[in-house]
Design a protein around this motif. Structure first.
Motif, short mmCIF file in Angstrom:
data_model
loop_
_atom_site.label_atom_id
_atom_site.label_comp_id
_atom_site.label_asym_id
_atom_site.label_seq_id
_atom_site.Cartn_x
_atom_site.Cartn_y
_atom_site.Cartn_z
N PRO A 97 -3.83 5.92 -11.79
CA PRO A 97 -4.96 5.13 -11.30
C PRO A 97 -4.86 3.64 -11.60
N GLY A 98 -4.26 3.27 -12.72
CA GLY A 98 -4.16 1.85 -13.06
C GLY A 98 -3.14 1.10 -12.23
N HIS A 99 -2.25 1.80 -11.55
CA HIS A 99 -1.24 1.14 -10.73
C HIS A 99 -1.52 1.31 -9.25
N HIS A 100 -1.85 2.50 -8.82
CA HIS A 100 -2.28 2.78 -7.45
C HIS A 100 -3.66 3.42 -7.53
N GLY A 101 -4.68 2.58 -7.41
CA GLY A 101 -6.05 3.06 -7.50
C GLY A 101 -6.40 3.99 -6.34
N ASP A 102 -7.55 4.62 -6.45
CA ASP A 102 -7.98 5.58 -5.43
C ASP A 102 -7.99 4.95 -4.03
N GLN A 103 -8.39 3.69 -3.94
CA GLN A 103 -8.47 3.03 -2.63
C GLN A 103 -7.10 2.97 -1.95
N SER A 104 -6.02 2.94 -2.74
CA SER A 104 -4.69 2.87 -2.12
C SER A 104 -4.40 4.14 -1.31
N PHE A 105 -4.95 5.27 -1.70
CA PHE A 105 -4.77 6.51 -0.94
C PHE A 105 -5.50 6.41 0.41
N PHE A 106 -6.72 5.86 0.38
CA PHE A 106 -7.47 5.69 1.62
C PHE A 106 -6.72 4.75 2.57
N MET A 107 -6.20 3.66 2.02
CA MET A 107 -5.47 2.69 2.84
C MET A 107 -4.17 3.29 3.38
N ALA A 108 -3.49 4.09 2.57
CA ALA A 108 -2.24 4.71 3.02
C ALA A 108 -2.49 5.64 4.19
N VAL A 109 -3.54 6.44 4.10
CA VAL A 109 -3.86 7.37 5.19
C VAL A 109 -4.20 6.59 6.46
N GLN A 110 -4.98 5.54 6.32
CA GLN A 110 -5.44 4.78 7.48
C GLN A 110 -4.35 3.89 8.08
N ASN A 111 -3.58 3.21 7.23
CA ASN A 111 -2.65 2.19 7.70
C ASN A 111 -1.17 2.53 7.54
N GLY A 112 -0.88 3.58 6.80
CA GLY A 112 0.51 3.84 6.43
C GLY A 112 0.89 2.96 5.24
N VAL A 113 2.14 3.09 4.80
CA VAL A 113 2.60 2.34 3.63
C VAL A 113 4.02 1.85 3.90
N ARG A 114 4.25 0.59 3.58
CA ARG A 114 5.61 0.05 3.63
C ARG A 114 6.32 0.48 2.36
N ALA A 115 7.50 1.04 2.48
CA ALA A 115 8.25 1.54 1.32
C ALA A 115 8.43 0.42 0.30
N HIS A 116 8.14 0.72 -0.97
CA HIS A 116 8.31 -0.30 -2.01
C HIS A 116 8.71 0.26 -3.37
N HIS A 117 8.52 1.52 -3.64
CA HIS A 117 8.95 2.10 -4.92
C HIS A 117 10.10 3.08 -4.75
N TRP A 118 10.15 3.73 -3.61
CA TRP A 118 11.06 4.84 -3.37
C TRP A 118 11.91 4.56 -2.14
#
Length: 151
Positions: A97-118
């Motif tokens: 939660p301190g690195h990827h907060g709950d809101q990041s999950f909502f944003m990922a579902v809605q907008n997708g995610v640009r690869a940055h860790h994996w």
């Protein structure tokens, strides 16, 4: 020595102590680190992480598990273990939660995610999930994380 000099000295000493603690502290229990693990020895589709399951899930997390299984597990694996060649485990310190907060999950579902860790490439948006579905998915992932020592 005047009062201002003593205060400045105290702040400098306290700052140095905090820096030293953060630089030299031991890794988190369970071997979690913010670095993605080397998955080169895994076959395509293999789970990336070992995940202990909680004895019970909250009602919200149980609903989230169903939504996760329907929309997320094909890539992120059963119980969010990740799948080699597809998507990372969500039961990993990177998603605490301190690195990827709950809101990041909502944003990922809605907008997708640009690869940055994996090295799996970009994640597309996930159609067909309501905010309530994502709230349940977040509850499910967070309860899995807590069971596995990720806070």
């Amino acid at each position: 020595m005047d009062r201002l000099t003593m205060m400045i000295g105290g702040v400098v000493v306290a700052g140095a102590a905090v820096l030293a603690v953060n630089l030299f502290k031991a890794p988190a229990p369970g071997g979690h680190s913010m670095t993605a693990p080397d998955t080169g020895a895994l076959a395509a589709g293999d789970p990336i992480a070992e995940v202990r399951l909680p004895a019970a899930l909250s009602p919200l997390a149980r609903n989230g598990k169903l939504a996760f299984e329907a929309k997320c597990a094909a890539c992120h694996g059963d119980n969010a273990t990740g799948r080699e060649g597809a998507a990372p485990p969500l039961v990993h310190k990177i998603y605490e939660p301190g690195h990827h907060g709950d809101q990041s999950f909502f944003m990922a579902v809605q907008n997708g995610v640009r690869a940055h860790h994996w090295p799996f490439g970009n994640m597309p948006p996930v159609p067909g999930l309501t905010r309530g579905d994502v709230k349940g998915i977040v509850a499910y992932v967070r309860e899995l994380q807590r069971e596995n020592g990720i806070f």
